[in-house]
Design an enzyme around this catalytic site. Structure first.
Site, PDB file in Angstrom:
ATOM      1  N   GLU A  80     -14.129  -8.457  -9.943  1.00  0.00           N
ATOM      2  CA  GLU A  80     -14.311  -7.677  -8.583  1.00  0.00           C
ATOM      3  C   GLU A  80     -15.834  -7.196  -8.553  1.00  0.00           C
ATOM      4  O   GLU A  80     -16.107  -6.174  -9.184  1.00  0.00           O
ATOM      5  CB  GLU A  80     -13.333  -6.600  -8.790  1.00  0.00           C
ATOM      6  CG  GLU A  80     -11.967  -6.821  -8.811  1.00  0.00           C
ATOM      7  CD  GLU A  80     -10.870  -5.685  -8.868  1.00  0.00           C
ATOM      8  OE1 GLU A  80     -11.705  -4.343  -8.501  1.00  0.00           O
ATOM      9  OE2 GLU A  80      -9.821  -5.596  -9.236  1.00  0.00           O
ATOM     10  N   TYR A  81     -16.354  -8.084  -8.069  1.00  0.00           N
ATOM     11  CA  TYR A  81     -16.163  -9.029  -7.055  1.00  0.00           C
ATOM     12  C   TYR A  81     -17.454 -10.264  -7.392  1.00  0.00           C
ATOM     13  O   TYR A  81     -18.652  -9.871  -7.500  1.00  0.00           O
ATOM     14  CB  TYR A  81     -16.094  -9.027  -5.571  1.00  0.00           C
ATOM     15  CG  TYR A  81     -15.103  -7.998  -5.323  1.00  0.00           C
ATOM     16  CD1 TYR A  81     -13.906  -8.384  -5.287  1.00  0.00           C
ATOM     17  CD2 TYR A  81     -15.554  -6.644  -5.323  1.00  0.00           C
ATOM     18  CE1 TYR A  81     -12.931  -7.263  -5.069  1.00  0.00           C
ATOM     19  CE2 TYR A  81     -14.366  -5.605  -4.892  1.00  0.00           C
ATOM     20  CZ  TYR A  81     -13.008  -5.925  -4.739  1.00  0.00           C
ATOM     21  OH  TYR A  81     -12.256  -4.908  -4.775  1.00  0.00           O
ATOM     22  N   ASP A 102      -7.169  -0.030  -0.693  1.00  0.00           N
ATOM     23  CA  ASP A 102      -8.769   0.770  -1.039  1.00  0.00           C
ATOM     24  C   ASP A 102      -9.595   0.366   0.151  1.00  0.00           C
ATOM     25  O   ASP A 102     -10.685   0.258  -0.211  1.00  0.00           O
ATOM     26  CB  ASP A 102      -9.162   0.265  -2.447  1.00  0.00           C
ATOM     27  CG  ASP A 102      -8.329   0.917  -3.553  1.00  0.00           C
ATOM     28  OD1 ASP A 102      -7.777   1.881  -2.938  1.00  0.00           O
ATOM     29  OD2 ASP A 102      -8.416   0.473  -4.556  1.00  0.00           O
ATOM     30  N   TRP A 121       0.080  -3.104  -6.829  1.00  0.00           N
ATOM     31  CA  TRP A 121      -0.642  -2.416  -7.905  1.00  0.00           C
ATOM     32  C   TRP A 121      -0.107  -0.772  -7.820  1.00  0.00           C
ATOM     33  O   TRP A 121      -0.359   0.006  -6.774  1.00  0.00           O
ATOM     34  CB  TRP A 121      -2.399  -2.287  -7.491  1.00  0.00           C
ATOM     35  CG  TRP A 121      -3.018  -1.506  -8.576  1.00  0.00           C
ATOM     36  CD1 TRP A 121      -3.337  -0.191  -8.601  1.00  0.00           C
ATOM     37  CD2 TRP A 121      -3.608  -1.905  -9.789  1.00  0.00           C
ATOM     38  NE1 TRP A 121      -4.060   0.332  -9.774  1.00  0.00           N
ATOM     39  CE2 TRP A 121      -4.152  -1.102 -10.552  1.00  0.00           C
ATOM     40  CE3 TRP A 121      -3.265  -3.374 -10.464  1.00  0.00           C
ATOM     41  CZ2 TRP A 121      -4.705  -1.235 -11.694  1.00  0.00           C
ATOM     42  CZ3 TRP A 121      -3.772  -3.410 -11.757  1.00  0.00           C
ATOM     43  CH2 TRP A 121      -4.485  -2.609 -12.387  1.00  0.00           C
TER      44      TRP A 121
END
Length: 383
Positions: free
Chosen positions: A146-147, A206, A355
């Site tokens: 990420e990322y 997010d 998640w």
């Protein structure tokens, strides 16, 4: 024959979508460190709900460029790796994978960029991955960098994925990648990922959070709302990845089992609502601006928090604390996750991803049964 034909037509009308079949669930190795009664270890996993379990996370050694356990005291000494892969004895069709990276490890200097910039480093990493997967009985690897951001990262990431795919072939290991929802400024070669990854875990959450301290808004909106000027939501993210070269059947739609929170600055509560910073931490997860579903549902049930639903289902609900300074939490509940699961089927996606599993109400404290969120998704996506 006529009756059979009529029954088939009826079933197609009543049940227009075929179950996607894949449900990828991340397991955190840090849940065991929580205060009781909300510690979460391998023994707390329900092996019947998910088709793929992913152990989060292994790390990248910045000196040797080999994969390494994130927490050897838990992963190795307490035998979480072996217990995790041993869950297949309870469900023989279950796949148990290992994820490398995650937000924290990905942002320790530029070691992932260094990894993919060198063929020698890639070969060392791939060899160490194969050895680790074989030693502990994992079924594959999830690359969670990420990322990647630059053109060099984009090329190097695909070189890494190709090397992993080739090395995995003799063992039939699964290779996946967890990716950002919108990739305009990120280093993904989507057509190349189509040919190298068995599936993609699309992190469609997010989209808002504590990095926007002055505005409370839902972090996983399903669709674009009338006030928005940019396409940053689940629907536009899926469209972006498909139109840029990824098969719908390779996408697992990410869904959060947690909320993002703020302290409101005024009596205005409808998002985007003015805020004065992130919300108070949950009593067990203990991270400002981030609250598990099991903490949210108990606050609603026991502490008088008010829940506001979006009648159009563009976003999940938000909850408001009964305190002088109002805490605002946007999250997905059973209803919203059911809507998103049906969206997975309607778009012909490969499945769902969450998640993460320790954030569900796995003790059934709120009266909707154990793991109500996971169960709601699994019944639609897997059944």
């Amino acid at each position: 024959m006529r009756l059979l034909l009529l029954a088939t037509v009826f079933a197609a009308c009543v049940f227009p979508y075929v179950a996607a079949g894949r449900f990828v669930c991340y397991f955190p190795n840090w849940g065991i460190g929580r205060q009781e009664p909300w510690q979460f270890g391998v023994d707390n996993i329900d092996t019947k709900l998910c088709t793929h379990l992913v152990y989060a996370f292994a790390d990248l050694d910045e000196t040797t460029f080999k994969i390494k356990p994130n927490n050897p005291a838990v992963d190795i000494d307490q035998e979480f790796y072996r217990k995790f892969t041993g869950l297949k004895s309870q469900n023989p069709s279950l796949k148990t994978m290992l994820a490398v990276g995650g937000w924290v490890d990905s942002n320790i200097n530029d070691k992932y960029s260094q990894l993919v910039a060198s063929r020698e480093n890639i070969d060392v990493f791939v060899g160490s991955v194969v050895s680790l997967l074989k030693e502990y009985g994992f079924d594959g690897l999830d690359m969670d960098w990420e990322y990647p951001k630059s053109d060099a990262d984009k090329t190097g990431f695909i070189n890494l994925m190709v090397a992993l795919k080739d090395a995995f072939a003799p063992f039939n290991y699964i290779l996946s990648a967890a990716v950002a929802p919108i990739t305009t400024d990120l280093g993904y070669d989507i057509p190349a990922l189509e040919t190298t990854a068995d599936f993609i875990n699309l992190m469609t959450y997010d989209m808002h959070g504590g990095w926007e301290p002055d505005m409370a808004d839902h972090h996983a909106p399903l669709r674009k709302r009338s006030f928005e000027t940019i396409d940053y939501n689940v629907e536009s993210s899926v469209h972006h990845w498909i139109t840029n070269g990824l098969s719908a059947s390779k996408i697992n739609l990410g869904m959060p089992l947690y909320g993002r929170s703020w302290k409101l600055a005024s009596a205005m509560t409808t998002p985007p609502a003015p805020a004065v910073g992130v919300g108070a931490p949950g009593p067990f997860t203990k991270e400002e601006g981030y609250v598990s579903y099991f903490e949210i549902c108990q606050a609603v049930q026991n502490e008088g928090w008010q829940v506001v639903q979006d009648p159009d289902q563009f976003i999940g609900p938000y909850a408001l604390s009964p305190t002088d300074v109002v805490n605002w939490i946007g999250y997905d509940d059973i209803t919203m996750l059911t809507t998103k699961s049906n969206y997975v089927l309607s778009k012909g996606l490969g499945g769902a991803m969450v998640w993460e599993i320790s954030l569900d109400d796995y003790r059934g404290a709120c009266g909707a049964g154990m793991n109500p969120l996971l169960t709601a998704i699994s019944r639609i996506v897997v059944a």
